[in-house]
Design a protein around this motif. Structure first.
Motif, PDB file in Angstrom:
ATOM      1  N   UNK A  89       0.825  -1.215   0.000  1.00 17.35           N
ATOM      2  CA  UNK A  89       0.000   0.000   0.000  1.00 17.35           C
ATOM      3  C   UNK A  89       0.856   1.261   0.000  1.00 17.35           C
ATOM      4  N   UNK A  90       2.033   1.191   0.640  1.00 14.96           N
ATOM      5  CA  UNK A  90       2.905   2.374   0.724  1.00 14.96           C
ATOM      6  C   UNK A  90       3.462   2.780  -0.632  1.00 14.96           C
ATOM      7  N   UNK A  91       3.434   1.850  -1.603  1.00 12.94           N
ATOM      8  CA  UNK A  91       3.987   2.153  -2.928  1.00 12.94           C
ATOM      9  C   UNK A  91       3.214   3.281  -3.606  1.00 12.94           C
ATOM     10  N   UNK A  92       1.904   3.348  -3.343  1.00 16.67           N
ATOM     11  CA  UNK A  92       1.092   4.405  -3.951  1.00 16.67           C
ATOM     12  C   UNK A  92       1.615   5.785  -3.554  1.00 16.67           C
ATOM     13  N   UNK A  93       2.016   5.913  -2.277  1.00 15.52           N
ATOM     14  CA  UNK A  93       2.584   7.182  -1.801  1.00 15.52           C
ATOM     15  C   UNK A  93       4.032   7.319  -2.260  1.00 15.52           C
ATOM     16  N   UNK A  94       4.809   6.261  -2.085  1.00 20.31           N
ATOM     17  CA  UNK A  94       6.233   6.316  -2.406  1.00 20.31           C
ATOM     18  C   UNK A  94       6.508   6.612  -3.859  1.00 20.31           C
ATOM     19  N   UNK A  95       5.708   6.045  -4.746  1.00 19.80           N
ATOM     20  CA  UNK A  95       5.946   6.229  -6.171  1.00 19.80           C
ATOM     21  C   UNK A  95       5.719   7.674  -6.595  1.00 19.80           C
ATOM     22  N   UNK A  96       4.643   8.293  -6.083  1.00 17.64           N
ATOM     23  CA  UNK A  96       4.381   9.677  -6.484  1.00 17.64           C
ATOM     24  C   UNK A  96       5.356  10.647  -5.829  1.00 17.64           C
ATOM     25  N   UNK A  97       5.792  10.330  -4.604  1.00 18.06           N
ATOM     26  CA  UNK A  97       6.788  11.187  -3.953  1.00 18.06           C
ATOM     27  C   UNK A  97       8.104  11.135  -4.720  1.00 18.06           C
ATOM     28  N   UNK A  98       8.467   9.938  -5.143  1.00 15.15           N
ATOM     29  CA  UNK A  98       9.721   9.761  -5.873  1.00 15.15           C
ATOM     30  C   UNK A  98       9.692  10.458  -7.229  1.00 15.15           C
ATOM     31  N   UNK A  99       8.575  10.366  -7.935  1.00 15.57           N
ATOM     32  CA  UNK A  99       8.497  10.859  -9.308  1.00 15.57           C
ATOM     33  C   UNK A  99       7.808  12.210  -9.442  1.00 15.57           C
ATOM     34  N   UNK A 100       7.312  12.751  -8.336  1.00 16.57           N
ATOM     35  CA  UNK A 100       6.575  14.012  -8.413  1.00 16.57           C
ATOM     36  C   UNK A 100       5.093  13.729  -8.584  1.00 16.57           C
ATOM     37  N   UNK A 101       4.252  14.508  -7.915  1.00 19.18           N
ATOM     38  CA  UNK A 101       2.805  14.285  -7.944  1.00 19.18           C
ATOM     39  C   UNK A 101       2.196  15.113  -9.069  1.00 19.18           C
ATOM     40  N   UNK A 102       1.642  14.450 -10.102  1.00 20.44           N
ATOM     41  CA  UNK A 102       1.057  15.201 -11.226  1.00 20.44           C
ATOM     42  C   UNK A 102      -0.280  15.812 -10.846  1.00 20.44           C
ATOM     43  N   UNK A 103      -0.428  17.111 -11.115  1.00 22.22           N
ATOM     44  CA  UNK A 103      -1.651  17.852 -10.804  1.00 22.22           C
ATOM     45  C   UNK A 103      -2.144  18.510 -12.091  1.00 22.22           C
ATOM     46  N   UNK A 104      -3.338  18.130 -12.557  1.00 19.18           N
ATOM     47  CA  UNK A 104      -3.898  18.702 -13.786  1.00 19.18           C
ATOM     48  C   UNK A 104      -4.772  19.900 -13.438  1.00 19.18           C
ATOM     49  N   UNK A 105      -4.520  21.028 -14.110  1.00 21.05           N
ATOM     50  CA  UNK A 105      -5.348  22.229 -13.944  1.00 21.05           C
ATOM     51  C   UNK A 105      -6.302  22.282 -15.130  1.00 21.05           C
ATOM     52  N   UNK A 106      -7.597  22.107 -14.864  1.00 25.98           N
ATOM     53  CA  UNK A 106      -8.571  22.024 -15.954  1.00 25.98           C
ATOM     54  C   UNK A 106      -9.689  23.043 -15.731  1.00 25.98           C
TER      55      UNK A 106
END
Length: 476
Positions: free
Chosen positions: A210-227
């Motif tokens: 379960x921690x991979x969901x957090x770890x992966x985005x922290x490692x690679x940057x959290x994508x945020x779409x502005x729409x």
């Protein structure tokens, strides 16, 4: 895999700089460097103690290449576990290459990508998980990714996996022993203790997975779409977040026709903002392609910011309903994504209009899962409310495990091995509950042990190592 020869490479980034470090590793590293190093105090490099630094010159015959500092590390107390010499020279690209070419002509070969760290792994200085953390540490560009890489390099994740593997291996040995005494019908492994162990292993594995969901985005940057619709201030908001004129801002609707991306650090976490083309019905072919890409970016994003023009919507019931419909569409289409509903251009509203906006849109934001949908009011042009937006984005990221220094998985290979190990442990659990014989249980236990071993490198292949270390830079 040849590891007995001597290797040389530049350990610092290529190009001109104040200094550069040329690293040599191998059994003969010190004896190879000694003839070409002339100490200012006439020291014999081969007779010097480990972990010492010496001033002198690198020379080839009568020719002096540079004044240098030479560091000596003797096996096994070095990074690679071999004799290592590090030459700190001036950062001229010419000097770097002259020193490297000198040693290539005299008993060394060029190191392969990641070969210094590979040798550290093969010589037992670090395990495979820690070796991979070296690459993550080099690539870290924010506080959180640096913290995760440091935790893994210190062996936090490895130790947890090793402990589980050792406990499982102990029970596996007892079950294997039972097979040797099958005719006597004896049990060496306490089945109730074994069940407790399996339950604990499953709990830990699920937490790590379960921690991979957090770890992966922290490692690679959290994508945020502005729409949002055209001309509601998406590009202005991106510029306000980045504190620079990154996107073109114009009163003409449809100016942004392709996604614009940039990354900033908020509270030690990397966020990758994506300014998308405005969503509307259009006959413009190029703009239509941009709108199609907008929906693709929403699919990829971890967080969605839906922006609308508060000054246009205020007091207009029809426009308010249209905006509410679009927000509902997003919430229904992406129920698991955090959605930030933002009313922009609030500097043009009076107090009554602001309160009315909060009453209408604050309600839809709190529908359903209140933690996933939030409503904010800001003015990107006046740069008011932007800090509140950043704080809300941080709230969306579950950094509790990071703050508590818990083990967080960031590596896709580890994640895959953990999934496979969990699958095998569940098979063992089912077999135990079903009263399967020890020989059948032993098969699934061995497979679980295999996947644990894959993570730390106790089980490895040349292909696996080649794939991992090919991603390293040459001098690491």
């Amino acid at each position: 895999m040849i590891v007995e020869d001597n290797i040389v490479a530049l350990a610092t980034p290529s190009g001109a700089g104040a200094i550069a470090v040329v690293r040599i590793s191998g059994n003969d590293a010190i004896s190879l460097a000694a003839p070409f190093f002339k100490s200012v105090r006439n020291k014999d490099l081969e007779k010097q103690k480990s972990h010492t630094i010496h001033l002198g010159h690198i020379v080839e015959g009568e020719r002096t290449l540079d004044e240098v500092l030479v560091s000596v590390f003797k096996a096994p107390n070095s990074y690679t576990g071999e004799n290592v010499v590090e030459i700190s020279c001036h950062g001229s690209s010419y000097i770097q290459q002259e020193i490297i070419q000198l040693f290539l002509r005299n008993g060394c070969r060029t190191a392969n990508p990641g070969e210094f760290t590979l040798r550290a792994f093969l010589n037992g200085k670090i395990d495979l998980s820690q070796a991979e953390a070296v690459a993550d540490l080099i690539a870290s560009d924010n506080e959180a990714s640096h913290q995760l890489a440091m935790q893994q390099m210190r062996g936090g994740f490895s130790n947890e996996i090793k402990h589980l593997r050792d406990e499982l291996l102990n029970f596996a040995s007892l079950i294997e022993l039972e097979l040797d005494f099958s005719e006597e019908d004896v049990e060496f492994a306490d089945r109730s203790q074994f069940k407790d162990l399996l339950n604990r292993i499953q709990h830990i594995l699920k937490r790590l997975i379960d921690s991979f969901a957090v770890g992966n985005v922290i490692k690679n940057g959290i994508p945020v779409a502005i729409v949002g619709e055209p001309n509601v201030g998406k590009s202005t908001l991106l510029n306000a977040l980045l504190n620079e004129e990154r996107a073109i801002v114009s009163d003409i609707a449809g100016t942004t026709r392709d996604a614009i991306e940039d990354e900033i650090n908020i509270g030690g976490i990397g966020f990758r903002f994506i300014d998308t083309a405005g969503i509307r019905d259009t006959t413009d072919v190029v703009e239509s392609i941009g709108i199609k890409k907008t929906f693709e970016k929403i699919e990829q994003a971890q967080v969605v910011i839906y922006l609308f023009d508060a000054s246009s919507v205020a007091g207009d019931t029809e426009k308010q309903q249209a905006a509410l419909v679009e927000i509902k569409k997003l919430q229904n289409k992406f129920p698991q994504k955090p959605i930030l509903i933002i009313a922009n251009k609030t500097d043009k509203l009076d107090q009554a209009q602001s309160e009315g906006m909060q009453e209408v849109f604050g309600t839809i934001a709190s529908d359903g899962e209140t933690s996933r949908h939030h409503f904010l009011m800001l003015s990107a042009k006046q740069n008011t409310g932007v800090e509140e937006l950043k704080a809300q984005l941080l709230d969306f990221v579950n950094t509790g495990a990071l703050r508590n220094n818990e083990t967080i998985v960031t590596n896709a290979r580890h994640y895959d091995s953990l999934l496979k190990a969990l699958e095998e442990i569940e098979k063992v659990q089912f077999g135990l509950d079903s009263g399967l014989s020890g020989d059948l249980l032993a098969i699934d236990i061995r497979q679980a042990l295999y996947h644990f071993g894959e993570i730390t490198g106790e089980i490895s292949t040349d292909d696996l190592l080649g794939n991992i270390f090919a991603n390293f830079c040459i001098g690491k």
